[in-house]
Design an enzyme around this catalytic site. Structure first.
Site, PDB file in Angstrom:
ATOM      1  N   GLY A 266       1.842   9.870  27.904  1.00  0.00           N
ATOM      2  CA  GLY A 266       0.998   9.805  26.874  1.00  0.00           C
ATOM      3  C   GLY A 266       1.587   9.881  25.719  1.00  0.00           C
ATOM      4  O   GLY A 266       1.113  10.700  24.737  1.00  0.00           O
TER       5      GLY A 266
ATOM      6  N   SER B 159      -6.248  22.313  27.935  1.00  0.00           N
ATOM      7  CA  SER B 159      -7.048  22.624  26.612  1.00  0.00           C
ATOM      8  C   SER B 159      -7.971  24.154  26.837  1.00  0.00           C
ATOM      9  O   SER B 159      -8.161  24.401  27.782  1.00  0.00           O
ATOM     10  CB  SER B 159      -8.109  21.429  26.566  1.00  0.00           C
ATOM     11  OG  SER B 159      -8.931  21.668  25.336  1.00  0.00           O
TER      12      SER B 159
ATOM     13  N   TYR C 162     -14.774  16.356  30.284  1.00  0.00           N
ATOM     14  CA  TYR C 162     -13.273  16.619  29.460  1.00  0.00           C
ATOM     15  C   TYR C 162     -12.966  18.180  29.923  1.00  0.00           C
ATOM     16  O   TYR C 162     -11.616  18.514  30.473  1.00  0.00           O
ATOM     17  CB  TYR C 162     -13.291  16.525  27.931  1.00  0.00           C
ATOM     18  CG  TYR C 162     -12.215  16.908  27.259  1.00  0.00           C
ATOM     19  CD1 TYR C 162     -10.997  16.127  27.246  1.00  0.00           C
ATOM     20  CD2 TYR C 162     -12.178  18.178  26.519  1.00  0.00           C
ATOM     21  CE1 TYR C 162      -9.678  16.538  26.619  1.00  0.00           C
ATOM     22  CE2 TYR C 162     -10.837  18.562  25.905  1.00  0.00           C
ATOM     23  CZ  TYR C 162      -9.667  17.919  26.023  1.00  0.00           C
ATOM     24  OH  TYR C 162      -8.505  18.090  25.452  1.00  0.00           O
TER      25      TYR C 162
ATOM     26  N   ALA D  78     -12.234  18.593  33.727  1.00  0.00           N
ATOM     27  CA  ALA D  78     -11.077  18.178  34.185  1.00  0.00           C
ATOM     28  C   ALA D  78     -10.033  19.048  33.676  1.00  0.00           C
ATOM     29  O   ALA D  78      -8.950  19.304  34.773  1.00  0.00           O
ATOM     30  CB  ALA D  78     -10.981  16.876  33.662  1.00  0.00           C
ATOM     31  N   LYS D  79     -10.098  19.414  32.519  1.00  0.00           N
ATOM     32  CA  LYS D  79      -8.911  20.470  32.169  1.00  0.00           C
ATOM     33  C   LYS D  79      -9.059  21.733  32.824  1.00  0.00           C
ATOM     34  O   LYS D  79      -7.928  22.408  33.246  1.00  0.00           O
ATOM     35  CB  LYS D  79      -9.110  20.772  30.718  1.00  0.00           C
ATOM     36  CG  LYS D  79      -8.823  19.519  29.678  1.00  0.00           C
ATOM     37  CD  LYS D  79      -7.246  19.283  29.663  1.00  0.00           C
ATOM     38  CE  LYS D  79      -7.226  18.284  28.741  1.00  0.00           C
ATOM     39  NZ  LYS D  79      -5.767  17.578  28.862  1.00  0.00           N
TER      40      LYS D  79
END
Ligand SMILES: NC(=O)c1ccc[n+]([C@@H]2O[C@H](COP(=O)([O-])OP(=O)(O)OC[C@H]3O[C@@H](n4cnc5c(N)ncnc54)[C@H](O)[C@@H]3O)[C@@H](O)[C@H]2O)c1
Length: 262
Positions: free
Chosen positions: A13, A145, A157, A160-161
C-alpha cells in the site's frame, strides 16, 4: 550512519500516504525498497521519486487480497534485490466510519478483513522464509491503528486492526528463534489522502490530541524505521502507539472537569 545499508524492504500500500512515507524513509536510510500497491502506477510514481532522490527502489503492482499477487511481489524483491529483510504491512481497506451494525454489509465487513488482516497474514506467510534467512535482521512492522486499542468508531476496521495486533504477538514469539522480530505501529489520525475532502475533520481531530496536532506520514515512518532497525534489536511483539498522546488520556473530560468550568 545509514541504518539500512544493504537491507531489502517490501512495503504494501505504498503508493500513497503513510506507506509512501515509509518507503521513502527506508530508502533514505539506505534500503533497497520494493514499493508495492494495488495501484501499480502509484507504486511506480513513488519508486521513481525515490530513485530521483538518489535512493534504490522499484515499483510493483501487488494486491494483498490475492495470494498469487503477494507471492509475485515477494518473488520480485528477492529476485531484484537478492533477499528480504524488512516487510511493512501497511495496505488497508474499509471505511473507518461507523454505521449501525444492522445497517452494515457483510461483503464490506469481509472485504475490510480480507485486505487489512488477511492481506498482512498472506504477506507474512510468503515473506517469512526469506526474513528467517536474513541473518537475524529480519523484521516485520505491521501498521495497526489506535482503533485497534480503543473505540474511535468503525466496527470492521477496528476489529481487523485489533486482530492484527494479536497476530503481531503470536508471530513475534513464533519467529523469535528464527531471528525475525514482529512489531506493530498504531497511528492516531494522520493527514493522508484517506482524509481527502475532509479538512475540517482533521482540524477538529487536532483539538483532541495532547500534542496539539494530527500526525504527518513522516511521524509514522520514523517509528516504523526504528522498529525495523537494529536499534530495536531487543523489541518484539509490541504495539507502539504513534498518536500524539491520544491513547494515554481523555483530553475532552479533563477540559470538562477544569476549575474554570464550575
Ligand atoms: N491516515 C490515518 O489517519 C490513519 C490512522 C491510523 C492508521 N492508519 C493506517 O495507516 C495505513 C495507511 O493509511 P493511509 O492513510 O496512508 O492510507 P492511503 O489511503 O493514503 O493509502 C492506502 C494505500 O493502500 C492501497 N491499497 C488498498 N487496497 C489494497 C490492496 N488490496 N492491496 C494493496 N494495496 C492496497 C491503496 O491503493 C493506497 O495506495 C493503513 O493501514 C491505515 O489503516 C491510517
Amino acid at each position: 550512519m545509514q541504518r539500512f545499508e544493504g537491507y531489502r524492504a517490501l512495503v504494501t500500500g505504498a503508493g500513497s500516504g503513510i506507506g509512501a512515507a515509509v518507503a521513502r524513509r527506508l530508502a533514505a536510510e539506505g534500503a533497497a525498497v520494493l514499493v508495492t500497491d494495488v495501484d501499480a502506477d502509484r507504486a511506480e510514481e513513488v519508486a521513481a521519486g525515490i530513485s530521483a532522490d538518489g535512493g534504490t527502489a522499484a515499483g510493483f503492482g501487488c494486491d494483498v487480497s490475492e495470494p498469487e499477487s503477494v507471492a509475485s511481489a515477494v518473488g520480485a524483491v528477492v529476485e531484484r534485490f537478492g533477499g528480504l529483510d524488512t516487510l511493512v504491512n501497511n495496505a488497508y481497506a474499509g471505511n473507518p466510519e461507523t454505521v449501525l451494525l444492522e445497517d452494515s454489509r457483510e461483503d464490506e465487513w469481509l472485504g475490510a478483513f480480507d485486505v487489512t488482516l488477511h492481506g498482512a497474514y498472506r504477506c507474512c506467510r510468503a515473506a517469512m522464509p526469506h526474513l528467517a534467512a536474513a541473518g537475524g535482521r529480519g523484521a516485520i512492522v505491521n501498521i495497526g491503528s489506535v482503533n485497534g486499542e480503543q473505540d474511535f468508531g468503525g466496527h470492521a476496521y477496528s476489529a481487523a486492526k485489533a486482530a492484527l495486533a494479536g497476530l503481531t504477538r503470536t508471530l513475534a514469539v513464533d519467529s523469535a528463534e528464527r531471528g525475525v522480530r514482529v512489531n506493530l505501529v498504531a497511528p492516531g489520525t494522520v493527514d493522508t489522502p484517506s482524509w481527502k475532502g475532509r479538512p475540517q475533520a482533521l482540524v477538529r481531530a487536532a483539538g483532541h490530541y495532547p500534542l496539539g496536532r494530527v500526525g504527518r506520514p513522516e511521524d509514522i515512518a520514523a517509528a516504523v524505521a526504528f522498529l525495523a532497525s537494529a536499534d530495536a534489536g531487543w523489541i518484539t511483539g509490541v504495539t507502539l502507539p504513534v498518536d500524539g498522546g491520544v491513547l494515554i488520556g481523555n483530553l475532552a473530560m479533563r477540559r470538562d472537569l477544569g476549575p474554570d468550568r464550575d
